[in-house]
Design an enzyme around this catalytic site. Structure first.
Site, short mmCIF file in Angstrom:
data_model
loop_
_atom_site.label_atom_id
_atom_site.label_comp_id
_atom_site.label_asym_id
_atom_site.label_seq_id
_atom_site.Cartn_x
_atom_site.Cartn_y
_atom_site.Cartn_z
N CYS A 291 -8.15 -16.83 -7.30
CA CYS A 291 -7.19 -17.56 -7.17
C CYS A 291 -6.74 -19.22 -8.95
CB CYS A 291 -6.44 -18.00 -6.05
SG CYS A 291 -5.52 -19.35 -5.67
N GLU B 189 4.59 -8.30 -12.36
CA GLU B 189 4.70 -9.78 -12.54
C GLU B 189 4.28 -10.01 -14.16
OE1 GLU B 189 2.90 -11.61 -8.03
OE2 GLU B 189 1.59 -10.98 -9.47
N HIS C 184 25.87 -23.21 2.48
CA HIS C 184 27.28 -22.37 2.06
C HIS C 184 27.08 -23.41 0.27
CE1 HIS C 184 30.45 -19.80 0.35
NE2 HIS C 184 31.11 -21.20 0.13
N CYS D 157 -3.23 -16.62 -8.93
CA CYS D 157 -2.54 -16.95 -8.85
C CYS D 157 -1.69 -18.43 -9.50
CB CYS D 157 -2.55 -17.38 -7.20
SG CYS D 157 -3.55 -16.62 -6.22
N TYR E 188 1.06 -5.11 -8.05
CA TYR E 188 1.11 -6.50 -8.25
C TYR E 188 1.15 -6.71 -10.02
CZ TYR E 188 1.81 -8.01 -2.95
OH TYR E 188 1.60 -8.23 -1.36
N LYS F 24 -1.69 -17.62 -13.42
CA LYS F 24 -0.01 -16.38 -13.54
C LYS F 24 1.23 -17.31 -13.19
CE LYS F 24 1.25 -15.36 -9.73
NZ LYS F 24 1.07 -14.24 -8.97
N GLU G 100 22.46 -18.09 2.28
CA GLU G 100 23.13 -17.46 3.29
C GLU G 100 23.88 -16.12 4.15
OE1 GLU G 100 27.40 -18.91 2.80
OE2 GLU G 100 27.21 -18.65 0.59
P1 NDP Z 1 -2.58 -2.39 -6.73
O1 NDP Z 1 -3.05 -2.06 -5.38
O2 NDP Z 1 -1.29 -3.49 -6.01
O3 NDP Z 1 -1.98 -1.82 -7.64
C1 NDP Z 1 -2.67 -0.71 -8.02
C2 NDP Z 1 -2.08 0.06 -9.19
O4 NDP Z 1 -2.78 0.92 -10.10
C3 NDP Z 1 -1.47 1.29 -8.31
O5 NDP Z 1 0.71 1.49 -9.39
C4 NDP Z 1 -1.72 2.09 -8.58
O6 NDP Z 1 -1.19 3.77 -8.49
C5 NDP Z 1 -2.33 2.24 -10.30
N1 NDP Z 1 -3.41 2.81 -9.99
C6 NDP Z 1 -4.83 2.85 -9.00
N2 NDP Z 1 -5.67 3.64 -10.24
C7 NDP Z 1 -5.22 4.04 -11.43
C8 NDP Z 1 -5.42 5.13 -12.16
N3 NDP Z 1 -7.07 5.88 -12.26
N4 NDP Z 1 -4.82 5.32 -12.91
C9 NDP Z 1 -3.61 4.75 -13.05
N5 NDP Z 1 -2.54 4.03 -12.69
C10 NDP Z 1 -4.03 3.47 -10.96
O7 NDP Z 1 -3.67 -4.13 -7.24
P2 NDP Z 1 -3.52 -4.44 -7.95
O8 NDP Z 1 -4.49 -4.89 -9.45
O9 NDP Z 1 -1.83 -4.29 -8.79
O10 NDP Z 1 -3.33 -6.22 -7.04
C11 NDP Z 1 -4.38 -6.29 -6.74
C12 NDP Z 1 -4.48 -7.16 -5.48
O11 NDP Z 1 -4.08 -8.11 -5.02
C13 NDP Z 1 -3.04 -6.48 -4.35
O12 NDP Z 1 -3.45 -5.80 -3.52
C14 NDP Z 1 -2.73 -8.16 -3.69
O13 NDP Z 1 -2.99 -8.10 -2.79
C15 NDP Z 1 -3.34 -8.45 -4.86
N6 NDP Z 1 -2.33 -9.56 -5.30
C16 NDP Z 1 -1.70 -10.51 -4.81
C17 NDP Z 1 -0.57 -10.83 -5.61
C18 NDP Z 1 0.87 -11.93 -4.72
O14 NDP Z 1 0.83 -12.31 -3.45
N7 NDP Z 1 1.69 -11.81 -5.82
C19 NDP Z 1 -0.17 -11.50 -7.39
C20 NDP Z 1 -1.89 -10.48 -7.47
C21 NDP Z 1 -2.06 -9.06 -6.93
P3 NDP Z 1 -0.38 4.20 -6.89
O15 NDP Z 1 0.21 3.33 -6.27
O16 NDP Z 1 -0.36 5.51 -7.48
O17 NDP Z 1 -2.06 4.00 -6.21
#
Ligand code: NDP
Length: 452
Positions: free
Chosen positions: A43, A182, A435, A48, A178, A51, A440
């Protein structure tokens, strides 16, 4: 048996540090903590915090252009990455210092070393020392994972993005979660030409369809080259960058590639399985509602348990662990109705069930409005925002709230209080609108757009 400590924490991220300092400072336990990398964990050091600072940095270009449209004379020059990065590094050093100081002032002994479990009460440090503790808490977090394919080693992950020597002119981001979304928005805002590949039909799988649809449209409108149903086949280094062959048959050459294809629990080589701690299929440590593992003296919290991978949740789990183990007050962690934000541009704030998940469970009413917000409509921008409530037909409770708008993260924190308390649609209706604001609309939507 006499132990060196009451508690040994492995991992100095948000969850581990909170548990250590509360156990020592409030419960009077003798506590030690080992961290092999930088204090503050994902984080603070790789997630976080840096970022969000990059999100702030990336919005000033648009703000300057909007200010011009409002009548200001503005000189929007280019973005100076080294200047920003220098300040970011100073800030991250400062925060690491704060974390170290908190531990010290609460009497937690720290080891800048990697720790492994030797048995149910013993940890072995990379310095060669061993220490014993009545309880061991594993809070080692997670780590980005990349799929394997030819040239995968050329790609960076979110771990490296904050430390780039120069800001690339063009970048490919792979993933639709995410982190991918982002950073696509952040880098686009900083002036990088961003291409994003997502293998599925729509980004941000699992979130409300209407909300993620709007984010995807707005990202494209803002300049992100988003390709759905697309993945990387092969990459190689060429003279002018990284050459990428995609599943859509096209070839791209970009300066930098970042994979944001998910994160895996940091549970390898910790000695867990050797001492009988059960791991799940993805390497996550299996725990009960009190964060206790299959070895009674060993507990685990945060991303390494792969429950809800968010910093405030890891902190909650750490506090509940201390309540349970050191304050004699067994406290399960409540993982229901957790508000969260995705810092895309526009931002999303969300709590509870998506329309799709809710209608699979019970009859619902959907209240939604999508409109051009006053601030940007005034200067002729097409940007739209979304306010959406999912309501149970039977109990009238608000089951989900999804906001896509600037500052949606701030809004959902507050709406989340009412929704977590069990507010009904009629409770929302009783509140007088503030408002003129965007939010709202949450208290003025009178007729459902559909029932399901
Ligand atoms: P996520 O699991 O959210 O997303 C991973 C992405 O990569 C998905 O779109 C997935 O596709 C894709 N993917 C997985 N494997 C492959 C592959 N082999 N080839 C191509 N695409 C692939 O992980 P993140 O890394 O984005 O984030 C991890 C965690 O960190 C989140 O779950 C969240 O809890 C936390 N986080 C929270 C934030 C916030 O609160 N603002 C900000 C950043 C992170 P598919 O959908 O098809 O599985």
């Amino acid at each position: 048996m006499d132990f060196d400590y009451d508690l040994f924490v492995i991992g100095g991220g948000s969850g581990g540090v909170r548990a250590a300092r509360v156990a020592a400072g409030e419960a009077g336990a003798r506590v030690a903590l080992a961290e092999e990398d930088r204090y503050g964990g994902t984080c603070v050091q790789r997630g976080c915090v840096p970022k969000k600072l990059m999100v702030f940095a990336s919005t000033y270009g648009v703000s300057a252009r909007e200010a011009q449209d409002y009548g200001w004379t503005m000189m929007a020059g280019g973005f100076d990455w080294p200047s920003f990065r220098g300040k970011l590094e100073v800030e991250l050093d400062r925060l690491e210092g704060v974390y170290r100081k908190i531990l010290k002032s609460n009497g937690v002994e720290t080891f800048d070393a990697r720790a492994r479990l030797k048995d149910a009460h013993t940890v072995e440090l990379s310095t060669g020392e061993t220490r014993t503790a009545k309880h061991i808490l594993v809070a080692t977090g997670g780590w980005p994972v990349k799929p394997e394919f030819p040239g995968a080693d050329l790609a960076i992950t979110s771990n490296e993005i904050f430390h780039l020597e120069t800001l690339p002119k063009s970048m490919l981001i792979v993933g639709g979660g995410y982190i991918a979304c982002e950073f696509a928005c952040i880098l686009n805002g900083l002036g990088v030409k961003v291409t994003q590949f997502y293998r599925g039909a729509q980004i941000l799988r699992g979130f409300d369809d209407e909300a993620r649809g709007l984010i995807s449209e707005e990202m494209i409108e803002n300049g992100v080259g988003l390709h759905l149903g697309t993945n990387v086949l092969e990459m190689k280094r060429v003279e002018d960058g990284i050459w990428v062959k995609a599943t859509n048959g096209k070839e791209y050459t970009v300066d930098q590639v970042m994979f944001a294809t998910g994160r895996a629990p940091n549970s390898a080589d910790l000695g867990l399985e050797e001492i009988g701690v059960t791991l799940g299929r993805n390497g996550q440590i299996e725990v009960d509602a009190y964060s206790q593992t299959s070895v009674p003296s060993v507990y685990a919290i945060g991303d390494v348990t792969d429950r809800v991978n968010l910093t405030p949740v890891a902190i909650r789990e750490g506090m509940a662990f201390v309540e349970t183990v050191f304050k004699g007050n067994p406290t399960p962690v409540d993982h229901d109705m957790i508000p969260s934000a995705i810092f895309t541009q526009p931002e999303m704030g969300t709590i509870g069930l998506s329309e799709e998940a809710a209608r699979d469970r019970e009859p619902i009413e959907v209240y939604a409005t999508s409109f051009r917000a006053m601030q940007t409509a005034f200067i002729g921008k097409p940007d739209r925002v979304l306010m959406k409530l999912i309501v149970s037909q039977k109990t009238r409770r608000v089951l989900g709230c999804h906001i896509v708008a600037p500052q949606a993260g701030e809004m959902i924190q507050l709406a989340g209080i009412a929704i977590k308390m069990g507010a009904t649609k009629e409770d929302f209706d009783r509140v007088v609108a503030v408002h003129p604001t965007m939010s709202e609309e949450l208290v003025t939507m009178r007729t459902p757009v559909r029932t399901a």
